[in-house]
Design an enzyme around this catalytic site. Structure first.
Site, PDB file in Angstrom:
ATOM      1  N   TYR A  61      19.076  -5.032  -5.600  1.00 59.35           N
ATOM      2  CA  TYR A  61      19.642  -5.589  -4.363  1.00 59.35           C
ATOM      3  C   TYR A  61      18.757  -6.736  -3.876  1.00 59.35           C
ATOM      4  O   TYR A  61      17.560  -6.783  -4.167  1.00 59.35           O
ATOM      5  CB  TYR A  61      19.775  -4.514  -3.286  1.00 59.35           C
TER       6      TYR A  61
ATOM      7  N   ASP B  93       5.633  10.015   4.931  1.00 58.37           N
ATOM      8  CA  ASP B  93       5.284  10.587   3.633  1.00 58.37           C
ATOM      9  C   ASP B  93       4.140  11.589   3.703  1.00 58.37           C
ATOM     10  O   ASP B  93       3.957  12.400   2.790  1.00 58.37           O
ATOM     11  CB  ASP B  93       4.896   9.473   2.650  1.00 58.37           C
TER      12      ASP B  93
ATOM     13  N   ARG C 185       9.562  -4.917   2.170  1.00 54.57           N
ATOM     14  CA  ARG C 185       8.679  -4.139   3.042  1.00 54.57           C
ATOM     15  C   ARG C 185       7.660  -5.025   3.753  1.00 54.57           C
ATOM     16  O   ARG C 185       7.324  -4.795   4.920  1.00 54.57           O
ATOM     17  CB  ARG C 185       7.939  -3.068   2.232  1.00 54.57           C
TER      18      ARG C 185
ATOM     19  N   GLU D 118      -6.190   1.528   9.938  1.00 52.49           N
ATOM     20  CA  GLU D 118      -5.673   1.229   8.598  1.00 52.49           C
ATOM     21  C   GLU D 118      -6.844   1.047   7.646  1.00 52.49           C
ATOM     22  O   GLU D 118      -7.791   0.324   7.936  1.00 52.49           O
ATOM     23  CB  GLU D 118      -4.817  -0.038   8.652  1.00 52.49           C
TER      24      GLU D 118
END
Length: 365
Positions: free
Chosen positions: A184, A262, A75, A1
């Protein structure tokens, strides 16, 4: 990462039944249920009147209909759950501050080159490095994104800032002649996630971390219902990004290298399936790699199993934008007929069943 530390980023997303199946299949049900909001209802609302049409089959009905619940996440909460689960299994599996700049496939394995001069060695390279993927560019060259003429606003609202009537376990999709808003709850209902999409061609930065202002966001939704402006004024920090379209790739894999999420099938957010597709990809990929030592063969099977579905999702997501941004919605009477036709129960079923019924654990590979 590549980031120096794993920290909260992004906002909310819909974990539809096809995505929830993956998380439950990984043994994460208890952890997920502690932080997710279980959707009760989903509706369509007209941009200027707030008239409501229930969306059939979404929410509390979804578990009976599709065999898995419809969940709403922050997330950052899901990232934390996944990080903890990986570290329980292999404490040293995750490496941060590790920006990949190149790689080489010698036929027997992959050597990854990092920006700091270090290298790493593995059996395969999975480029899950997002819409600006270095791995994709190395495999297939630069892409050619096309600006949609739309930008997205996102923000989080502490639920206590809003009146009681806005605090239910409901996703509301406000649709209008040149924009839309989806709201939401996330994080056990403590926050409301706001996503506003509007036609505008003067902002072309494709980044999730560019800050805008409350005033600018309000101007983009001038004329919308007072509830929309109440929510915008309650956002702590609004962010904005430009929406781009990319043609689906004709292939994802070369030898021991492939792409995921993605990196290979970025899509506009109108069906809420970007994160769900990445979850499906990962589960199917794991199944293929578990099938034997032939890594290139496993990656080829993974691509064959996933590319058709994700290509269709990219195309359908783009089509959905035309459905929820339509000039006819400016006409009060025509708008009612338009919504009652396009969101009739059978239309909704045809639009979503193929998405929600998919099971990454049993799909053919």
């Amino acid at each position: 990462e590549r980031v120096p530390e794993l920290k909260e980023i992004g906002a909310g997303f819909h974990c539809t039944p096809n995505g929830t199946r993956v998380l439950y299949g990984l043994g994460l049900k208890d952890a997920v249920d502690r932080v997710a909001v279980r959707l009760e209802n989903r509706d369509i609302r007209l941009w200027n009147t707030a008239r409501i049409w229930p969306l059939a089959g979404h929410g509390a009905q979804s578990e009976a209909r599709y065999g898995a619940p419809y969940l709403l996440f922050h997330r950052g909460d899901l990232h934390s759950i996944l990080v903890e689960a990986v570290r329980r299994r292999q404490p040293d599996a995750l490496h941060v501050d590790a920006r990949c700049v190149d790689f080489a496939d010698d036929g027997n394995g992959i050597t990854l080159h990092l920006e700091n001069g270090e290298t790493a060695r593995g059996d395969a390279l999975i480029g899950a490095d997002g819409v600006h993927s270095m791995v994709r560019k190395k495999l297939f060259g630069p892409d050619h994104p096309r600006f949609t003429g739309e930008i997205a606003w996102r923000g989080l609202i502490p639920i206590g800032r809003l009146p009681e009537r806005m605090r239910g376990r409901v996703t509301s999709n406000w649709i209008g002649p040149s924009g839309s808003v989806t709201v939401y709850p996330v994080r056990r209902g403590e926050l409301l996630n706001f996503v506003g999409l509007v036609e505008r061609d003067d902002w072309r930065v494709e980044s999730w971390i560019e800050q805008g202002s409350v005033g600018e966001c309000e101007r983009d939704f001038r004329g919308w219902h007072d509830d929309i402006h109440l929510m915008i004024r309650s956002i702590e920090t609004p962010f904005k990004w430009a929406l781009f379209l990319r043609e689906p790739l004709e292939r994802w894999s070369v030898g021991r290298v492939t792409l995921l999420g993605d990196a290979c099938h970025p899509m506009v957010p109108y069906l809420g399936q970007g994160a769900n597709m990445a979850l499906e990809d990962a589960f199917v990929l794991a199944r293929c790699l578990a099938g034997g030592p032939d890594v290139p063969g496993a990656l080829a099977r993974y691509e064959a199993a996933r590319r058709g579905r994700t290509t269709e999702m990219v195309l359908q997501s783009s089509q959905q934008s035309k459905r929820i941004h339509d000039p006819i919605l400016a006409d009060p009477q025509a708008a009612v007929r338009y919504i009652e036709t396009n969101w009739a129960p059978e239309k909704v079923k045809g639009r979503y069943d193929w998405i929600f019924e998919y099971d990454a654990a049993t799909a053919r590979v």
